[in-house]
Scaffold this motif. Sequence first.
Motif, short mmCIF file in Angstrom:
data_model
loop_
_atom_site.label_atom_id
_atom_site.label_comp_id
_atom_site.label_asym_id
_atom_site.label_seq_id
_atom_site.Cartn_x
_atom_site.Cartn_y
_atom_site.Cartn_z
N ILE A 43 0.82 -1.32 -0.33
CA ILE A 43 0.23 -0.17 0.51
C ILE A 43 0.77 1.56 0.08
CG2 ILE A 43 -1.95 1.23 1.49
CD1 ILE A 43 -2.59 -1.50 2.36
N ASP A 44 2.15 1.29 0.53
CA ASP A 44 2.48 2.28 0.69
C ASP A 44 3.51 2.03 -0.39
OD1 ASP A 44 4.51 4.25 2.16
OD2 ASP A 44 5.69 3.33 1.91
N LEU A 45 4.12 1.47 -1.41
CA LEU A 45 4.40 1.10 -2.63
C LEU A 45 3.67 2.72 -3.78
CD1 LEU A 45 6.39 -1.62 -3.52
CD2 LEU A 45 6.97 1.02 -2.68
N VAL A 46 2.58 2.13 -3.57
CA VAL A 46 1.19 2.69 -4.11
C VAL A 46 0.88 4.08 -3.93
CG1 VAL A 46 -1.25 2.57 -5.18
CG2 VAL A 46 -0.14 0.30 -4.66
N TYR A 47 0.99 4.65 -2.31
CA TYR A 47 0.53 5.33 -1.92
C TYR A 47 1.85 6.47 -2.37
CZ TYR A 47 0.44 9.06 1.25
OH TYR A 47 -0.02 10.14 2.39
N GLN A 48 2.83 5.99 -2.57
CA GLN A 48 4.00 6.97 -2.93
C GLN A 48 3.71 7.64 -4.40
OE1 GLN A 48 7.89 4.96 -2.40
NE2 GLN A 48 7.23 4.88 0.01
N GLN A 49 3.06 6.51 -5.30
CA GLN A 49 2.92 6.71 -6.35
C GLN A 49 1.52 7.85 -6.63
OE1 GLN A 49 5.65 5.67 -8.37
NE2 GLN A 49 5.86 5.48 -5.87
N GLY A 50 1.24 8.76 -6.27
CA GLY A 50 0.25 9.25 -5.56
C GLY A 50 -1.38 8.96 -6.07
N LEU A 51 -1.67 7.20 -5.56
CA LEU A 51 -2.98 6.54 -6.39
C LEU A 51 -3.90 6.59 -5.22
CD1 LEU A 51 -1.52 3.78 -8.75
CD2 LEU A 51 -1.76 6.63 -10.02
N LEU A 52 -2.80 7.16 -3.98
CA LEU A 52 -4.16 6.77 -2.99
C LEU A 52 -4.12 7.77 -2.01
CD1 LEU A 52 -3.19 3.28 -1.86
CD2 LEU A 52 -5.42 3.90 -3.23
N ARG A 53 -4.82 8.34 -1.07
CA ARG A 53 -4.64 9.94 -0.28
C ARG A 53 -5.23 9.20 0.87
NH1 ARG A 53 -10.17 11.64 0.47
NH2 ARG A 53 -11.46 11.12 -0.98
N ARG A 54 -4.37 9.03 2.18
CA ARG A 54 -4.71 8.43 2.78
C ARG A 54 -5.96 8.93 4.25
NH1 ARG A 54 0.12 8.43 4.77
NH2 ARG A 54 1.00 6.32 4.98
N VAL A 55 -6.98 8.92 5.13
CA VAL A 55 -7.66 9.67 5.62
C VAL A 55 -7.51 9.11 6.78
CG1 VAL A 55 -10.28 9.94 6.41
CG2 VAL A 55 -9.09 10.29 3.44
N GLN A 56 -7.11 9.80 8.35
CA GLN A 56 -6.47 8.57 9.16
C GLN A 56 -8.24 8.16 9.94
OE1 GLN A 56 -4.60 11.19 11.96
NE2 GLN A 56 -4.20 10.04 13.30
N GLY A 57 -8.05 7.09 10.38
CA GLY A 57 -9.56 6.67 11.14
C GLY A 57 -10.00 6.24 9.92
N SER A 58 -10.04 5.98 8.53
CA SER A 58 -11.41 5.91 7.78
C SER A 58 -10.84 5.02 6.35
CB SER A 58 -11.17 7.52 7.14
OG SER A 58 -12.61 6.79 6.11
N GLY A 59 -9.06 5.32 6.40
CA GLY A 59 -8.01 3.97 5.24
C GLY A 59 -7.86 4.82 4.52
N TYR A 60 -7.82 4.13 3.32
CA TYR A 60 -7.19 4.45 1.76
C TYR A 60 -8.10 4.77 1.05
CZ TYR A 60 -2.33 4.10 3.99
OH TYR A 60 -1.49 3.69 4.23
N TYR A 61 -7.85 6.14 0.28
CA TYR A 61 -9.10 5.99 -0.63
C TYR A 61 -8.47 7.07 -2.16
CZ TYR A 61 -12.67 6.61 2.89
OH TYR A 61 -13.82 6.74 3.13
N ILE A 62 -9.38 6.19 -3.66
CA ILE A 62 -8.48 6.10 -5.06
C ILE A 62 -8.01 7.65 -5.27
CG2 ILE A 62 -8.51 6.06 -7.02
CD1 ILE A 62 -8.37 2.69 -4.81
N THR A 63 -7.17 8.02 -6.07
CA THR A 63 -6.83 8.94 -5.94
C THR A 63 -7.99 9.63 -6.91
OG1 THR A 63 -4.67 9.55 -4.74
CG2 THR A 63 -4.93 11.45 -6.69
N ASN A 64 -8.04 11.27 -7.43
CA ASN A 64 -9.07 10.91 -7.72
C ASN A 64 -8.23 10.98 -9.27
OD1 ASN A 64 -8.57 13.51 -8.00
ND2 ASN A 64 -10.56 14.64 -7.32
N ILE A 65 -6.75 11.69 -10.25
CA ILE A 65 -6.53 11.31 -11.34
C ILE A 65 -7.40 9.71 -11.80
CG2 ILE A 65 -4.63 12.68 -9.99
CD1 ILE A 65 -3.06 10.46 -10.84
N GLN A 66 -7.47 9.44 -11.11
CA GLN A 66 -8.30 7.83 -12.10
C GLN A 66 -9.34 8.43 -12.69
OE1 GLN A 66 -6.05 5.32 -12.26
NE2 GLN A 66 -4.29 6.89 -11.99
N LEU A 67 -10.12 9.10 -12.10
CA LEU A 67 -11.34 8.61 -12.35
C LEU A 67 -11.61 10.51 -13.90
CD1 LEU A 67 -13.03 8.76 -8.16
CD2 LEU A 67 -12.56 6.90 -10.26
#
Length: 235
Positions: A43-67
């Motif tokens: 997950i950390d690797l994917v996060y480093q590529q800007g594909l995810l954003r971390r929301v504390q207490g909620s998890g990882y959300y897909i970055t909207n560039i994919q949409l």
Amino acid sequence: MYRDIATKLVAAIQDGIFTVKLPTEAQLMERYQASRNTIRKAIDLVYQQGLLRRVQGSGYYITNIQLQHKTVVNLSARSLFNSHVHPRTLTSKILTFDTIHGDSALSRKLNIPVDEELYRIIRLRYWHDQLYCLEKAYYLRSVVPYLSTEAVNTSIWDFINEAYGIGIANSDDYLSLTNLNKEEAELMNLAQGATHLALDSCNYYKNNGLLDFSHTIFVYPDLALYFHTTNLANN
């Protein structure tokens, strides 16, 4: 193993399997039959590529560039997921696929010995049946002794990873505006002198060994470039 899982996560995001949020760590552990530590590293690797954003207490959300509707070239992803710089469903028309020996110009550009044996690949790539880019690439045969025509028609990087277990450790990328020369214009049936975005890339595998050099000219309309920067310092 975590790199393989990271690649699968990227594919799941791009294929629309995960559209809003990643499953929980427990769900991913079950899905990929991996430990919690392995999942977290992936997950950390994917996060480093800007594909995810971390929301504390909620998890990882897909970055909207994919949409977004327009085509996005994610240059942040080059070092780990080179095959995902472009859309996953590009088709190719091979113009040249042969073996050459480097000349003095390539020797200077790539810092390789003169007469180094190289695969040379020139291909047009299409996205939704529309011309996407012209790509000229050179692969060192000392590193990649064999490339198949099937790989050149589809994904060279997938083939190299599967056949040789080679991945990209780092890359040098140079963006510039270029005016099409006569040869480039004729290959793409475009006007000579037209200005387009070009990307020159040198990719390196372990121990900083050179793997390939490519020159790509993008001509697809509404193309967007995306960079992701992580601030490691707390302000």
